[in-house]
Every structure is written in C-alpha cells, then in structure tokens.
Write a protein that holds these residues in place. Structure first.
Motif, mmCIF file in Angstrom:
data_model
loop_
_atom_site.group_PDB
_atom_site.id
_atom_site.type_symbol
_atom_site.label_atom_id
_atom_site.label_comp_id
_atom_site.label_asym_id
_atom_site.label_seq_id
_atom_site.Cartn_x
_atom_site.Cartn_y
_atom_site.Cartn_z
ATOM 1 N N TRP A 183 0.627 -1.186 0.178
ATOM 2 C CA TRP A 183 -0.163 -0.070 -0.095
ATOM 3 C C TRP A 183 0.933 1.174 -0.057
ATOM 4 O O TRP A 183 0.676 2.187 -0.699
ATOM 5 C CB TRP A 183 -0.902 0.009 1.306
ATOM 6 N N GLN B 36 2.874 1.425 -3.332
ATOM 7 C CA GLN B 36 2.138 1.742 -4.617
ATOM 8 C C GLN B 36 1.614 3.440 -4.525
ATOM 9 O O GLN B 36 1.420 4.102 -5.623
ATOM 10 C CB GLN B 36 0.957 0.800 -4.886
ATOM 11 N N HIS B 37 1.406 3.773 -3.261
ATOM 12 C CA HIS B 37 1.027 5.227 -3.131
ATOM 13 C C HIS B 37 2.170 6.087 -3.695
ATOM 14 O O HIS B 37 2.276 7.121 -4.360
ATOM 15 C CB HIS B 37 0.871 5.505 -1.643
ATOM 16 N N LEU C 168 2.617 5.970 -7.612
ATOM 17 C CA LEU C 168 1.578 6.535 -8.120
ATOM 18 C C LEU C 168 1.532 7.989 -7.778
ATOM 19 O O LEU C 168 0.474 8.598 -8.290
ATOM 20 C CB LEU C 168 0.182 6.001 -7.974
ATOM 21 N N GLU D 197 -2.251 -6.155 -5.970
ATOM 22 C CA GLU D 197 -3.537 -5.962 -6.591
ATOM 23 C C GLU D 197 -4.762 -5.392 -5.778
ATOM 24 O O GLU D 197 -5.508 -4.366 -6.119
ATOM 25 C CB GLU D 197 -3.820 -6.907 -7.443
ATOM 26 N N ILE E 170 -3.762 -1.699 -4.722
ATOM 27 C CA ILE E 170 -4.036 -0.553 -5.596
ATOM 28 C C ILE E 170 -5.585 -0.591 -6.192
ATOM 29 O O ILE E 170 -6.179 0.585 -6.142
ATOM 30 C CB ILE E 170 -3.508 -1.115 -7.116
ATOM 31 N N THR E 171 -6.435 -1.499 -6.351
ATOM 32 C CA THR E 171 -7.805 -1.311 -6.625
ATOM 33 C C THR E 171 -8.796 -1.873 -5.721
ATOM 34 O O THR E 171 -9.909 -1.689 -5.842
ATOM 35 C CB THR E 171 -7.736 -2.497 -7.953
ATOM 36 N N SER F 295 -8.303 -10.237 -7.283
ATOM 37 C CA SER F 295 -7.017 -9.646 -7.588
ATOM 38 C C SER F 295 -6.107 -10.704 -7.826
ATOM 39 O O SER F 295 -5.019 -10.498 -8.522
ATOM 40 C CB SER F 295 -6.670 -9.109 -6.075
ATOM 41 N N THR G 236 6.448 -4.445 -5.840
ATOM 42 C CA THR G 236 5.070 -3.633 -5.984
ATOM 43 C C THR G 236 5.525 -2.318 -7.136
ATOM 44 O O THR G 236 4.843 -2.058 -7.986
ATOM 45 C CB THR G 236 4.846 -2.758 -4.840
ATOM 46 N N CYS H 235 3.527 -2.038 -10.512
ATOM 47 C CA CYS H 235 3.017 -0.891 -11.067
ATOM 48 C C CYS H 235 3.297 -0.332 -12.318
ATOM 49 O O CYS H 235 2.719 0.226 -13.026
ATOM 50 C CB CYS H 235 3.329 0.306 -10.036
#
Length: 346
Positions: A82, A85-86, A89, A179, A182-183, A190, A276, A280
């Motif tokens: 988490w 990916q933050h 992105l 996954e 992210i989603t 996922s 990750t 991504c």
C-alpha cells in the motif's frame, strides 16, 4: 517514506505476540491431557494421553496457529504494498516525488483494519495451506517448460495438471495483495488479475526482474540467521549468563531460528517494495498501451486548422510515474533479449 523502516519491527512484534499467546494457550491445552507414568530403565518416564476429542482440539489449534501467523505476514505484505504503490502513483514534479503525507505505516494499517481485514484473512488461509503444493507442483511445471529432457516431456503430457496449477494454485502469491492495495478488489479477483497482468507477453521483462530479487532475499535471510547463530553465545557470555544443557547446538540453533524470523521481516520490506514498483510499472504500461490503441482507433480527422498550426498532443500531458533508472534498466534488458534472439536465429 521514513516510517517504512519501522514496519519490520511492527511485524516482528506482531509475530512475537502471536507466538507467545498461542504458545501459552497450547501449553494450557496440553495440560488437559492425562499424565501417564511408565516404568523406564532409567527411572520413571512421564507421558501424556489424549482422547480423540482432545486430539481434534490440538489439531484445530495448530491449524489456527499457522493461519494466524500467516495473517501477520499478509498484513505486513499489504501495508508495504500500500505504501509502495502510493509512492509510485505519485507523479514526478520537477524530477521529485512528493506524496505530501507522513506516517504512512499508520495509514496503511488503518486502511487494512478498516477495509481489508476479511480479505487478508481469506488470503492468509489460502496462501498458507497451498504454499507446499505451489512449491512442489510449481517446480515440476517449470521443468515442463524445457522440452529437452524426458521428464519435461512426461510432465508436459499431463496438460490437466499444468492447467490446474496455473488456474488454481499459481495466482495465490504476494502479487494478489499488491492488486488489492491498488484496486481494493476481493482477494480471489485480485489474484486472477495479477496473474493475467504478469503473464502477459509484454511484461516478460518485468516478471524476470521480479524473480531476480529471490537471490537477495535468500542471501539476506541467510546472513541474518548466521549472524544470530554465531553471536548468541558470545552475547550470553558478555551478559554473564551460561548455558549448561546437554546439547551445545541448542543455543546457536535457537538463535538461528530467531534470525530467520527477524531476517524474514526485514527482507519482506525489500521484496515487496521491489515487487510493487515492478507491478505498478507493468500496470502503467498496460494502461498506456490501451490508451494509445484507443487514440489510433478514434483519431479525429485533420481539419484545415490542424494543417496550418498542427494538433495538440495530449501524450506529453500524461503524468510520469516510473523512476528513470527503472525505465533504463528495463529498456536495456529488452534490448539484450532482442539481441540474443537475433543471434539465436542466425
């Protein structure tokens, strides 16, 4: 994110607390057994007898213990994914990523307990009790990819086993938690989406880099375990403590077990951050490919204004997420693979 370095300590504390709690409860459960005194050539030997009902309780307790320990690992994996990916992105602005947030480890655990506790519980249950099957069957499936030996041809002939592995066992790994992070999709969905993304031919370089991290993980865990094994006895002497047990290997062995647990927590951070970021990158590449294809299919006709002054290209306005070094590395790996394929054809 500086607080990411505190996550291994939190994961280690969670595992230690879980181990202490279940260890105490297991000892209390063992105390319900009937003590049996049996004559022995060296004296009296004590044993424990359990009824069939008690054996069921013990088996269920061991089952739940491994599930709970895997939930600790899954929670740590999700929080790291988490945070990573933050970070990924968050677009580059003047060559710098600035998420503008602090204490993201706290935010990750809050997000986990608020939205995905059931997802982590289900994932831990599936991952923990399919790990051995995935390891063994996956080894033979990878052998089947090479057609130059009889064993590979024999395994490849059993298409149903390979298909069952790819459909029901291979998706359940740490990529499913990425996954989810992210989603926010359910675990099973996922897992399937992650497998589909990484098995895409355009992401073969990403998948190969993903696998190269295994060497660093194994070496890191081994280094920490050996360090603990060889430092525990001098540490006891320094503290003025001495071990007078029968086996001289008990203390180093116990230190090695602790070293494996400690090294696993720290190397999990390295593993999940790298996985990750690569995941991504593959997701971004897939999105860009879809967007480019849509632009080609729905490209508007050029007007007289476009003939005179040109058209605006919105591609330059897209945010840039991938680190430049990662782009250069993947491009270099792609070029090397292309040259090798050309050389093999010649």
């Amino acid at each position: 994110e500086p607080t990411l370095f505190t996550e291994p300590f939190l994961a280690l504390m969670g595992k230690a607390a879980c181990f202490a709690l279940f260890g105490t409860m297991f000892m209390l459960l063992l105390s319900t057994g009937k003590v049996d005194l049996v004559g022995h050539y060296g004296g009296v030997k004590r044993g424990l007898e359990f009824s069939p009902e008690q054996w069921v309780y013990l088996g269920f307790f061991v089952f739940f213990f491994f599930w709970a320990m895997e939930m600790n690992t899954a929670a740590s994996t999700y929080v790291i994914a988490w945070i990573a990916q933050h970070w990924y992105l968050t677009p580059f602005v003047d060559g710098v990523k600035d998420s503008g947030r602090g204490c993201m480890v706290v935010g990750g655990y809050f997000n986990l307990f608020r939205y995905h506790l059931g997802t982590i519980a289900l994932g831990a249950l599936i991952v923990s009790y399919t790990a051995l099957a995935r390891l063994v069957i996956g080894f033979f499936v990878r052998l089947a990819e090479g057609k130059d030996n009889p064993v590979a041809r024999l395994i490849a002939s059993c298409i149903c086993c390979v298909t069952c592995y790819e459909r029901y066992l291979e998706p359940f790994d740490a990529n499913a938690y990425i996954e989810v992070a992210i989603t926010s999709s359910p675990f099973l969905a996922s897992a399937g989406q992650a497998q589909k993304l990484l098995n895409d031919g355009t992401n073969s370089m990403v998948k190969s880099l993903n696998g190269t991290q295994l060497i660093f993980q194994v070496m890191g865990r081994l280094l920490v375990a050996l360090s603990c094994m060889y430092s525990v006895r001098p540490s006891l002497k320094f503290l003025g403590l001495a071990y007078h047990g029968e086996s001289p290997l008990f203390v180093p062995g116990f230190g090695g077990v602790l070293g494996v647990l400690i090294g696993d927590c720290f190397m999990n951070v390295f593993d999940m951050v790298g996985d990750t970021i690569l995941y991504c990158f593959a997701l971004e590449a897939e999105r860009r490919a879809v967007v480019d294809q849509a632009r080609i299919e729905h490209e508007p006709e050029l007007t007289w204004w476009g003939y005179l002054f040109g058209t605006e290209d919105s591609e330059d306005d897209e945010p840039d997420y991938a680190p430049p070094k990662l782009k250069a590395l993947l491009q270099q790996r792609t070029e090397d693979a292309l040259l090798q394929s050309l050389g093999a054809e010649r």
